[in-house]
Motif scaffolding. Structure first.
Motif, PDB file in Angstrom:
ATOM      1  N   GLU A   1     -33.443  -3.952  53.398  1.00 63.15           N
ATOM      2  CA  GLU A   1     -33.105  -4.018  54.811  1.00 63.15           C
ATOM      3  C   GLU A   1     -32.628  -2.652  55.279  1.00 63.15           C
ATOM      4  O   GLU A   1     -31.902  -1.963  54.585  1.00 63.15           O
ATOM      5  CB  GLU A   1     -32.020  -5.071  55.046  1.00 63.15           C
ATOM      6  CG  GLU A   1     -32.452  -6.469  54.651  1.00 63.15           C
ATOM      7  CD  GLU A   1     -31.402  -7.501  54.993  1.00 63.15           C
ATOM      8  OE1 GLU A   1     -31.261  -7.825  56.177  1.00 63.15           O
ATOM      9  OE2 GLU A   1     -30.731  -7.954  54.058  1.00 63.15           O
TER      10      GLU A   1
ATOM     11  N   GLY B   1     -23.961  -9.514  62.285  1.00 63.22           N
ATOM     12  CA  GLY B   1     -25.325  -9.468  61.774  1.00 63.22           C
ATOM     13  C   GLY B   1     -25.835  -8.055  61.532  1.00 63.22           C
ATOM     14  O   GLY B   1     -26.831  -7.876  60.832  1.00 63.22           O
ATOM     15  N   GLU B   2     -25.192  -7.051  62.117  1.00 55.44           N
ATOM     16  CA  GLU B   2     -25.631  -5.673  61.907  1.00 55.44           C
ATOM     17  C   GLU B   2     -25.271  -5.202  60.507  1.00 55.44           C
ATOM     18  O   GLU B   2     -24.336  -5.718  59.886  1.00 55.44           O
ATOM     19  CB  GLU B   2     -25.010  -4.736  62.937  1.00 55.44           C
ATOM     20  CG  GLU B   2     -25.608  -4.890  64.316  1.00 55.44           C
ATOM     21  CD  GLU B   2     -25.102  -3.869  65.311  1.00 55.44           C
ATOM     22  OE1 GLU B   2     -25.913  -3.408  66.127  1.00 55.44           O
ATOM     23  OE2 GLU B   2     -23.891  -3.541  65.285  1.00 55.44           O
ATOM     24  N   LEU B   3     -26.021  -4.200  60.033  1.00 60.29           N
ATOM     25  CA  LEU B   3     -25.837  -3.671  58.686  1.00 60.29           C
ATOM     26  C   LEU B   3     -25.264  -2.262  58.719  1.00 60.29           C
ATOM     27  O   LEU B   3     -25.651  -1.445  59.550  1.00 60.29           O
ATOM     28  CB  LEU B   3     -27.171  -3.634  57.947  1.00 60.29           C
ATOM     29  CG  LEU B   3     -27.854  -4.971  57.700  1.00 60.29           C
ATOM     30  CD1 LEU B   3     -29.237  -4.757  57.115  1.00 60.29           C
ATOM     31  CD2 LEU B   3     -27.017  -5.841  56.788  1.00 60.29           C
TER      32      LEU B   3
ATOM     33  N   HIS C   1     -16.962 -10.389  55.429  1.00 59.88           N
ATOM     34  CA  HIS C   1     -18.260  -9.731  55.538  1.00 59.88           C
ATOM     35  C   HIS C   1     -19.058  -9.920  54.243  1.00 59.88           C
ATOM     36  O   HIS C   1     -18.505 -10.275  53.208  1.00 59.88           O
ATOM     37  CB  HIS C   1     -18.078  -8.246  55.865  1.00 59.88           C
ATOM     38  CG  HIS C   1     -17.238  -8.033  57.084  1.00 59.88           C
ATOM     39  ND1 HIS C   1     -17.604  -8.487  58.341  1.00 59.88           N
ATOM     40  CD2 HIS C   1     -16.025  -7.456  57.247  1.00 59.88           C
ATOM     41  CE1 HIS C   1     -16.668  -8.178  59.212  1.00 59.88           C
ATOM     42  NE2 HIS C   1     -15.694  -7.550  58.562  1.00 59.88           N
TER      43      HIS C   1
ATOM     44  N   ILE D   1     -24.485  -6.849  50.713  1.00 61.57           N
ATOM     45  CA  ILE D   1     -25.899  -7.092  50.437  1.00 61.57           C
ATOM     46  C   ILE D   1     -26.304  -6.443  49.112  1.00 61.57           C
ATOM     47  O   ILE D   1     -27.004  -7.041  48.309  1.00 61.57           O
ATOM     48  CB  ILE D   1     -26.783  -6.540  51.573  1.00 61.57           C
ATOM     49  CG1 ILE D   1     -26.388  -7.140  52.923  1.00 61.57           C
ATOM     50  CG2 ILE D   1     -28.265  -6.752  51.282  1.00 61.57           C
ATOM     51  CD1 ILE D   1     -26.611  -8.615  53.042  1.00 61.57           C
TER      52      ILE D   1
ATOM     53  N   ARG E   1     -23.191  -6.466  55.582  1.00 59.62           N
ATOM     54  CA  ARG E   1     -23.538  -7.166  56.807  1.00 59.62           C
ATOM     55  C   ARG E   1     -22.246  -7.676  57.459  1.00 59.62           C
ATOM     56  O   ARG E   1     -21.469  -8.382  56.831  1.00 59.62           O
ATOM     57  CB  ARG E   1     -24.469  -8.342  56.542  1.00 59.62           C
ATOM     58  CG  ARG E   1     -24.902  -9.059  57.835  1.00 59.62           C
ATOM     59  CD  ARG E   1     -25.737 -10.308  57.576  1.00 59.62           C
ATOM     60  NE  ARG E   1     -26.750 -10.148  56.553  1.00 59.62           N
ATOM     61  CZ  ARG E   1     -27.967  -9.611  56.733  1.00 59.62           C
ATOM     62  NH1 ARG E   1     -28.286  -9.139  57.914  1.00 59.62           N
ATOM     63  NH2 ARG E   1     -28.810  -9.543  55.743  1.00 59.62           N
TER      64      ARG E   1
ATOM     65  N   LYS F   1     -20.099 -10.087  59.533  1.00 61.13           N
ATOM     66  CA  LYS F   1     -20.147 -11.525  59.855  1.00 61.13           C
ATOM     67  C   LYS F   1     -19.477 -11.803  61.168  1.00 61.13           C
ATOM     68  O   LYS F   1     -18.746 -11.047  61.700  1.00 61.13           O
ATOM     69  CB  LYS F   1     -19.467 -12.329  58.737  1.00 61.13           C
ATOM     70  CG  LYS F   1     -20.281 -12.325  57.455  1.00 61.13           C
ATOM     71  CD  LYS F   1     -21.570 -13.025  57.671  1.00 61.13           C
ATOM     72  CE  LYS F   1     -22.386 -13.133  56.408  1.00 61.13           C
ATOM     73  NZ  LYS F   1     -23.523 -13.948  56.493  1.00 61.13           N
TER      74      LYS F   1
END
Length: 82
Positions: A3, A33-35, A58, A61, A80, A82
């Motif tokens: 991702e 949702g952003e990384l 959070h 990943i 990521r 939350k």
């Protein structure tokens, strides 16, 4: 990394607790949702930053060691919000 991160943060020049403080401040400005890719160095930040982010809810990943670096070297952490 599979991702693509929305943001990047390099804290390789920081020491604890500033490693987590700077990471937390960046995550707080993100949308759910952003990384965020965090580049960190050393055993202490590698243990503390992911643990603290998980405690805040959070998702970690991945954690990838950069080529040529040992366990206390530079790692890339993908988080990521939350």
């Amino acid at each position: 990394m599979t991702e693509k991160p929305n943001y990047s943060l390099d804290i390789t020049g920081e020491v604890c607790p500033m490693t987590f403080v700077k990471t937390k401040l960046r995550v707080e400005r993100m949308v759910s949702g952003e990384l965020l890719e965090v580049r960190l160095k050393g055993a202490e930040p590698l243990g503390n930053v992911p643990r603290s982010l998980i405690e805040l809810g959070h998702e970690i990943i991945s954690t990838i060691r950069e080529d040529g670096e040992g366990d206390t070297g530079i790692h890339r952490l993908l988080v990521r919000k939350k």
